[in-house]
Every structure is written in C-alpha cells, then in structure tokens.
Scaffold this motif. Sequence first.
Motif, PDB file in Angstrom:
ATOM      1  N   ARG A 606      40.215  37.514  28.388  1.00  0.00           N
ATOM      2  CA  ARG A 606      41.205  38.492  28.808  1.00  0.00           C
ATOM      3  C   ARG A 606      40.872  39.841  28.187  1.00  0.00           C
ATOM      4  N   SER A 652      42.764  27.539  36.201  1.00  0.00           N
ATOM      5  CA  SER A 652      44.114  27.491  35.625  1.00  0.00           C
ATOM      6  C   SER A 652      44.107  28.188  34.277  1.00  0.00           C
ATOM      7  N   SER A 653      43.625  29.394  34.304  1.00  0.00           N
ATOM      8  CA  SER A 653      43.614  30.147  33.047  1.00  0.00           C
ATOM      9  C   SER A 653      45.042  30.376  32.601  1.00  0.00           C
ATOM     10  N   GLN A 655      48.160  32.132  31.664  1.00  0.00           N
ATOM     11  CA  GLN A 655      48.760  33.442  31.880  1.00  0.00           C
ATOM     12  C   GLN A 655      49.894  33.609  30.887  1.00  0.00           C
ATOM     13  N   PRO A 656      50.046  34.810  30.394  1.00  0.00           N
ATOM     14  CA  PRO A 656      51.125  34.990  29.420  1.00  0.00           C
ATOM     15  C   PRO A 656      52.494  34.752  30.023  1.00  0.00           C
ATOM     16  N   GLY A 657      52.618  34.971  31.320  1.00  0.00           N
ATOM     17  CA  GLY A 657      53.935  34.807  31.913  1.00  0.00           C
ATOM     18  C   GLY A 657      54.235  33.368  32.310  1.00  0.00           C
ATOM     19  N   GLN A 659      55.320  29.677  32.530  1.00  0.00           N
ATOM     20  CA  GLN A 659      56.362  28.975  31.797  1.00  0.00           C
ATOM     21  C   GLN A 659      55.809  27.736  31.118  1.00  0.00           C
TER      22      GLN A 659
END
Lengths: 681, 663
Positions: A606, A652-653, A655-657, A659
């Motif tokens: 990232r 399927s990296s 992601q910070p968002g 859940q």
Amino acid sequence: MGLSAALWGPLGLLLSLALPPAVGAHTHRDYCVLGAGPAGLQVAAFLHHAGRDYEVFERTPAPGSFFMRYPRHRKLISINKRYTGKNNAEFNLRHDWNSLLSHDPRLVFRHYSRAYFPDAGDMVRYLRDFADRLGLHVRYNTNIVHVTLKKDWQAWNSHYFILTNQKGQVYQCSVLLVATGLSVPNLVDFPGSEYAEGYESVSVDPEDFVGQNVLILGRGNSAFETAENILGVTNFIHMLSRSRVRLSWATHYVGDLRAINNGLLDTYQLKSLDGLLESDLRDLAIVKDAKGKFHITLGFFLEETNASRSADAIPLPQDDNDNFAMRVAYDRVIRCLGWKFDFSIFNQSLRLSSGSEFSKKYPLIRASYESKGTRGLFILGTASHSVDYRKSAGGFIHGFRYTVRAVHRLLEHRHHGIPWPCTEHPTTQLTNSIIRRVNEASGLYQMFGVLADVILLKENATAFEYLEEFPMQMLAQLETLTGRTAKHGLFIINMEYGKNFSGPDKDVFFHDRSVGHTEDAWQSNFLHPVIYYYRHLPTEQEVRFRPAHWPLPRPTAIHHIVEDFLTDWTAPVGHILPLRRFLENCLDTDLRSFYAESCFLFTLTRQKLPPFCQQGYLRKQGLVYTKSLQQHGVESGLLRDYATMGQVLEDSSRQPGDQEPVNQPLGTGHLIHLDSNKEEL
Amino acid sequence: MEAAFVYGTAYQFVLTTEIALLESIGSEDIERAHLYFFHCNLISDLTQQCRRTLMRQPLTTLNIHAFVKTMKAPLLTEVAEDPQQVSTVHLQLGLPLVFIVSQKATYEADRRTAEWVAWRLLGKAGVLLLLRLTSWMTVTLQISNIKHLFPFRKRDSLEVNIPQHTNVVFRRAEKEVPLEFLVLTDIDSIISYVEDNVEMEENKDSDVEDPDLDIQDDEVAETVYRDRKRQLPLEVTMELTEETFHATVMASDSIVLFYAGWQAVSMAFLQSYIDVAVKLKGTSTMLLTRINCADWSGVCTKQNVTEFPAVKMYKKGENPVSYAGMLGTEDLLKFIQLNRISCPVSITSIQEVEEYLNGELYEDLVTYSSVSVLGLFSPAMTTAKEDFTEAGNYLKGCVLTGIYSEEDVWILANKHAATLPALLLAKHKDGKIESIPLAGTPAQDIVQIITNALQETFPEITVENLPTYFKPQKPLLILFSDGSINPQHREAILTLVAQKHLDSFTPCWLNLKNTPVGRGILQVYFGLLPPLPLLVLVNQHSGGHVFAFPSDQSITEQNLALWLKKLEAGLENHITILSAQEWKPPLPAYNFLSMMDAATSQHATGKAPGRMKEIDVQENDKERHEDKLTVKKEPVETLRIKHWNRNNWFKETEKSLKPHTEL
C-alpha cells in the motif's frame, strides 16, 4: 481560616491608625498569601517548588488554626481511606480527602491517622508538618488587617497590593492570593436571635444537655454534628431550617449532609421525639420566659405588640393554632448556620464583592479564581467555592488542592512565561493517554465539571499535547492562559454524573440506575468520563450561552465511557474499543495497533500506512508477536497464517475499511477459516 | 392499534389469541405475532374461504401501513409504456416492480400467469403486465448468452429497448438502478428471483445499519485478550515497585520493562520479554525486571516514561539507556547480549585484536553483530578517541565496537593499510576487513559510517529489517524466492550493483520460508501465487506502481539491464498499482450526540439510532460522492433514517442553541 479575624479586625485597624507606617518602609513579595490553612499552604508549596518569591501571612502562631477549634466535636468528615487495593498513588488520592499535594511521599494523610474519619487534631499536626518539611515561608502571628491597591504601571498587574499587619508593618505584593477561608459565622437577624448560642462556642459536653429540650437552627453538617453529639441525652432535638435537608448521597455534593452525621434523621423518621422543621428563620422570633425557657413565635406578632417584651404578654402561634408544632418551650437554642468570607479587611478599591444571592457568602470570582474586580487578586481554598458551589468539591481540601494547582499553573505562565505543563505524544497514544488518565487522575475525579483534561491536536492530527486539569469554564481563553495553541481541534475529558441523577429530592437507588451496555453509555448515571470533541476552540460566547445543564458548549461529537461499578475503565471491548472508534471517527483515521508482520505487508502493498505502523514499525519499533499470540490471531481471523497459504489465491488484499479484514476464503487457507468460524460460534 | 385506528373504516381489524384458529389458518410459528390480510371482498359466498396474505415484515406501525397499502393497490396493472416511467404505490413504499412481458398472441395466458404471480408476490412487489407494442419496440439487441441475467443500463433515450427474449423486467425501488431484463422459465423462478433480491436487500440493510461496533478489530488487542488466561512464567523477571525500584537499579545492572497492565501492546510485548528472560535464565549478569505503570505511575513518570511499553537499561555509573529496537524477542536479546560488554570495549593486545576481528574473542556475541567495528588510535589522539567512544556509546546494543590505542597500534595500521586514526570493519559473513580513515570525523558521522556498513548491498529483506532498507525512499527491487536464493541470480544482481545500474533502487530478496507474509504480498501483486523465483520492482514512494520482470525470461544480468532500461523509458506496463487509500476509521462510532438529541426532542421511538459517520455524511457529502471507492451503496432504509436524523439534528440545534449556531 481565622475565625476570630472579626475580633482582631477592629483592634488591628486602630493600631494601624495609631502607628502610620513610614513611607517606603515595606517589604516586597511577588506573591503574598493570606492564611496558612490548607489552601494557603498548598499554594505556598507550589510557589516554593517553583522557586518563587512568596510569603504566607498567618494570624495565629501555627498553621491550620481553623482545625484547632473546628469541627467542634473534633471528627473530620473527610474520609481517610488507607486501603484501596491499589498501589497507584494518584488513584489513591481519589479516596484521600485530607492530603495536600506535594512531592514528599511522607506527607500523605494516611500516615497521620488510622481513623476513616480522622480527628481534627491530626489535621493540625499534618499541616504543621507540611509547612515544616517543605520549608514553606510562613510569617506567623501576622494579622493582615488592611489590604489596599497602589497603582504602579511597572507592576505586573499595573498595581501592587499593599498589606498592613496588626503592627502597622506594610508589605507590597505583586499578586495576592487570599486563602482565608470562611471565617465569619453566619448570623440571622431576628428578634431574640441573641438567645441562640453559636456553634462556635456552644458546649460540646453532652452532660450539659441532659434532660433538655434543644432547638438547633440550621441543617448543615455542623448542625447535625452538634445534634449527633447530644442525641442520646436530650429530651428531644428539633432542627429548624429554611429549606429541606439535602443528603450528600442524593446530591453527590460533599457539602450536603453526610451519612455519618444523620442519626437524627433516623430518630425523626422513626418517631422518637426528635424532629425536623422547615421555615424561614427570618420570620421567627424567640421569646424568653421568666423561667429562662425559650418560646418560638413569629416576628410580626412582636411588631404588633410594640416593644413591650414581657414574655408572657407576647402572642404565640399556639394561641390561635393549638397544634402548632413548636409549641413546647426549649431549654436551649443553638445556631449552626455556617460561615461566610471576611470582606472587612479589603479596601473598596479592590472591588471585592460578594456573589449572587445563591452564593452570598463567597467573594465573586471568575472560573480562573481571579477576582472579577481586581487583576492579580486570586481567591483560593474554601472561599473560592462560588465557582462550583453545590456541584463539585472546590470548597474542600480534596477539591481545592487541584484548583490551587491550576491557579499556580496560570500564574507560572502569566508572570514567568512557563506554558501550562503538557506532554506530547504521537496520535497512536491518544487512546492510551485518555484511558490512563480516566483511570488514575484524582483531580478530574474530584473536581468533575470544573477541571478537565485538554488534548490539543497538532497539525494533521499526527501528534497531540496533553494538558491536565484545566479550569474548563475558561476554555475560550485557553490559548492566552496556557501559552499553548489549539488551532487543529481539541478533546476535553471531563467526568460527569448523569444529567438528571443527582438532586435533594431524587431517588438515587431506583431500579435501573446503572447502565451496562456501551451503546447506552450516554445514559450513565454514576460518575463516568465524557469526552468532548471540538474542531475549533469554542468562543467565550459559546461557553457562556451553552445549552442548559451542559458543562461545555455543544461539541462536534461526544463520547461517554460507560459507567463502571469499579471505576475501572480498562475493559478492552467495553471501554477501550468504543473510545477508539470515537477518536478514529473524530480524526478520520485508523487507530488500531498492528503487529510488525501486518505493517510489513502494508508497507509493501500500500502507499499509505496506518499511524501505528508509521510511528512504530517504520521507526524500527514494530511489535513482534509470539507464537501463541499469532495463533490466537489466526483463530480470530484477524491474522493470516501465511506459511500455510496455498497456491490458488484470489484477490483479497486487506482494505482498511473492511469489516472483516481477512475472512475471505483463500485456497487451502480456506479450511482454517472455516475452523475458526466454527470456534467463534 | 394505530393501524386499526387509521384503517378501521376501510378494513375490519380482528385480534385473536385462539390457538386452534391460528393452527387452522396454518400459522407456522404461533409463538410469534402474525398479521394476516383476508381478501374477503373477493368472494360472495361465506362458505368459501377468503384468500389470505401473511405479512412477512416485522410488526411495526410503518410496516403495517405499507402492507395495508399494497393490499389496497390493484393486484395487476396493465401498462404499455416504458417500464422506467411507470409509477405505482409499490415504488413509493420501497418495493420493486415485476413486469411480465406479454404479446398480443399470448395475452390471455400471460395475464393468467401474471395474476398468479401477483398473488404470490402480494406485499412483496408490484406486478404489472407489460404489453409489448411494436410501435416502441424498435430495436432488438443481439445478446449472445441470453440465459444469463443481463443488467441493462438505460441511457438518456426515450426509446427503451427490451431484448428480444426477455419475458420479465425487474425494476428495483431505488432510482438510478438500471432495469433488469430477465429470461425466466417458470413462475417459481420469478418468485424466487424477486424474493432473493428483496431479501438480499433486507439483509444488506441490516448489515450496513448495524455493523457490530463491539467486535474487536484490533489484532493486538484481540490476540492479547484471547491469551489472557494463559499463565506466563512471570517469575523469571523481577517485579519492581515504587519501594524497590531505586534500590534494584542501583544495586545491579538491570533492564526494566515499563508496561501498563491494561494496554494491549504492552501485554503483547511482555510475552516477548518473558521469552527473553527465559532464554537468558542463568546466563546473564543483567537483571531483567518489570514495573507495571498502571500501579506505579509515579515511578514511570519520574523515569520519563509516558508511553508504554518502554525498555530502559540501567548500568552502574551510567545514564539509563532507552531501548529503541523492535518490540520482539530477537532484537531485545541482541540488545541485552551486546550490552554485556562495554561499548566500545577496550582491547589491549595485538593478539586480542586478531581474535576480535575474526570473531573469536566474543564468539557468542558475533551472532548478534554481523560486523565487528574496531577503532585504531595512537595513544595521543584523545579527541578522535572521544568521538569514537561517543559513537560507540550511541550504537550500544546494535553492533560490537572495540577500541585499540596502544603504542604498537602502527603494526595494525600497516597490516590493514590504514592511516590513523582509522576504523576497521570486520564483516564476519565474508571474512573481509575494510579500513576507513577517521581523521577529523565527528561522532555523528562515525555513527553514519558504521550504520551504512551494517547494511548489505543485496540483503534478504525480513519483517525486522525492512524499515532500515525502506528509509532511503528508493524503489525496492525484490527477488521473491521460495527458499534460499539461486546463486546465479545473486551474482547477476550483484554485478549490476557493481556496475552502478541499481543505484536508484534498493535491491533485495525475500525468502518465503523465512518471511511467509511474502505470499500475502505476492497475492496483492498478482492475485495468484506466481511461479518463483520472481523479480518485482515496487515503487511505493511515487505512484505505487509495481512492475514484474517477465517470468518467461531468465534472471540474467543482460536481461535485467535491458528490462530496467525499458522501465526507465516507460516501455513496461505495471502489473498493479498499490492502493493509495487512506486509513480511515474501520467502523463508525456510536453517535451519542444524536441519541441525546433524540431523547430530549421526544422523537425517540425505542432504540435511538445514530452512528458517528453521519457527521461525515453531512460535512463531506460532495467529497464522498466524488470518491467512488468510499461511497457505499446504501439501501433506502438507512438513508431514510439518516435524513430523519439529520432533520432532527438541525431542529435540535436550533432549539437548544438559540444564542449561537454551530456547524
């Protein structure tokens, strides 16, 4: 805290008139402190520690003269909790209502008394030790009888305070700190009030009350303390006051009637002859009959019968109303109406006036404890209670020791250019800093609603400054008072009771009084931390016109940490997690902590890193997990076991968002995740 | 009761608790309250049973209202216009529309089908019969795979094209959503399609509305919490208190861990700390201690520790040294071990120097320090010695440093062709000894020289050392390898390094055996785990482009040089771009402010809604819509609640803050 200042006053004035001081023959001090009681000594300790030029003036030969005589029955009602099960000294101060603040661990009150409600003599001993051990500059036997102002443009505040003592000696002070307490007994003027004995002089020997009918005027702690002492030997005690009794456990105000003194309430409610009555004392009159007994009548009855004071001739209420409650004759009337501030020594030029109707006994001051009339004149200690009268603990040692510190910090900045002390931390420490303080800070805990911690965010919210125990009503003036800048948003940490929980007529034991769920935290009734977030420092207008019952203006966002039975706000999910989410959403960032491996992954996959990785891992201070922690991480689905990751992969990296960051199935890893799901179910 | 009050004139409302009756109706679950609508106006004969419809939604006033409204609506409507233009009560209630496409020839049969479908979907969707008229059916599209559902986006034309074979058109209640043209073979598939889609929406609804805020998403906090019941051998470290702290650190060389019992990161590190203590048990002269700052905050503050965890080393007669390395077993162990000897250590004979340089003198320490540093000074060079000592002090715990300044130092100077004062760097890996002149070099620069020497030209990158190599902000040229690296590949890269072709990069390699998380990285780059070894260029610092060396070429010096040239010329395509996404809050927070507002404004019905995100929605509305990545597709219900909330907010603000307005 000199009680007989009123007696000394006129005499001193005479002396000073008789011996006018030689012009220029005065001593200068940057700081003059009036009174060597707890507040005076407390501010002296701070001034001393900071190496300031100061002197304390004390009327009597030793510190704490108030406690030599009061409370009359010698039992302090401030608790001396020697054991809390905790070692944290700051936390323990929450339950130590007698100690002053110092750097000397020996000067803690529990070393002075084993009693939960200690003897007043121990307080005298403690205060003497406090002054001696710290080597405070106290001038004893020095009664300041007159204070006036002298204009001088070179002075710190454009004027000096000129103090004259009983011998006519003159002191010139740049700043005057008044810690004289409330020294004048409250008197109510009504016909026959001269028959009442005062709390300050009434006998404390129960033998003197055997078989007597006693009427006590007042319903404060001194009234109940007096009653408690003689409850067992009198025929009965009647207690008369203007308004209903206020129980401190219902009002959460320590100045109201404490449970330790309320034996009379018990006997009254159980119909054991003692009783409580409400009436405005100013309407009453006391008439002494031929046998020396006292009768209660009404003031206007006396007016009607002119001045002929023959007791038997005066109409009594029971003449018309034969079941009048106070128709019995009393052997004694005792006045226990509290004290007020002694304004007499201050020249009019100081414009030191008394407060509103509600807090008449206190001088009028700002939330910064500075007099409204004169710059450089500060009121400390019990006399400063108008700021938080009937709200917090500012009128008591365990409250004003913190407000005194706040005043000292303001002075350090104003006159010595030392900004309000603070610690600076990276944003990753935000949650920790708050959790730490709400769990140990005693100033926040005792002075709830008055002193609050302030977090000033730095640009881009990458770091913050933490300021402790700032007088929150002065929030708008924070920058000028502290020398810190608040340009990028701020948090205020306050402690609060539920909005409609406390009050003299409230049932504080109702069934659903406590709240356990985090989403109901805002309905918490017991003292709990509340965090306010402001994008901009509120203005003076906003603070002044804040919504009713709010301690601060409406914030951008607010967070309540749910009340806790143990006042231990360290539960990972119940307390810390919701706080973190709140802070994250205020700052619009991700404040989670990550293991080094996760940071490593983010670094290479990232362009941006979460603050924890940026401020820790990239500075070579990443957190490495142990085997067992990794295992738990994999089981929880928050970490991935890359070693067993298979050949077939989907995109399927993390992601910070997301859940559920890593719960996507992936090849052989799939099996592990299914397992983990099962376990969670 | 509210519904009965409103609709009492139009319908008869009956309340029953009669179990037998309920069973005769065929209620599946009589434990729960049900609402049935009996269509009794359709029958004339009381012996006949009325058709009934069960309300599936939860029994709330709003749902009942919507349900009754759909019962009142015509069962089947015939239309002949653009499905996008049709409006019925269903859309207003947030229900989808199902158009059964009919043609003149099959009209009767289609109508029966439509009616049948309509009964089945009553309360769930509106059903319409769409007459396909040649007049507006102008174009038919060629669709290759007609069996699949084909979402068809309507552009700004009035002409609507219905694909030829379509027999059902599905229109969702949300605006903006394109029509769906379906080919469905029977009634059941129509029903299930609609139900699936509606249900899916409901599920999504609750997902978005109620993400569980109380589920821990912090990996450190969660793992520490899960591990809380495991007994750590805490007794291997000495627990300090306010009383014992000073006596202990004065009496013996000690390491102190400052931690807070409630703080997850502290507690995670405590485990590593205990591991270190276990490893060192009985071998170290250093006393490993710990102090819980949650108890003894006064001590910690006095030691200048305001953040946890922190490690400090206390040695007799020296200032305490803060440990600044990785919070893990390995680095801490290295720090403690290297601190067993003074830094720099005095070496007193030529013989010892030899042993020091070849790693024999401190054999057990060489594993922790890949380089042994030796300062050579003639006895008179006091300032140079001081500078070097300062540098050595600074590098405490990172590297072995020694100092030799005897009269016979010239022997060493000659041997290593060094001009005094000089620095000898013995790299144990390749047995090479390098000498660097130190004349007039200040301590800071000496530190830099040594730190640079510690860096390898082609290192194996690991979780621990990446920050070091990442710091220069150059693109990383990473050779991913499953196991140790092919020597030929290493050779190729080292040659390129020697030829200065790689000066603008940081060449390194990653061993998946040692650093399994490399798989996770490859997955992000390639989606699939590609065949290894594989060379990748990652440019995190400018643009985040990732380039892969073609896997059909062998990693040779020539191929690599050529590839790099092409890269420079911009002739290579990147395989992926690293996400530039900011780290936003993972979940919203409870919006207590709106809950408090709701409570005071008396509008609260049951659970007061509210999530912090709404603040953002208000303030960053525009921003959010521009940034498509952050716009979540929000179902109608959530949005509605939000609007309600927002109105509420403003109303409340006006009311309570008359003297001034916020926002």
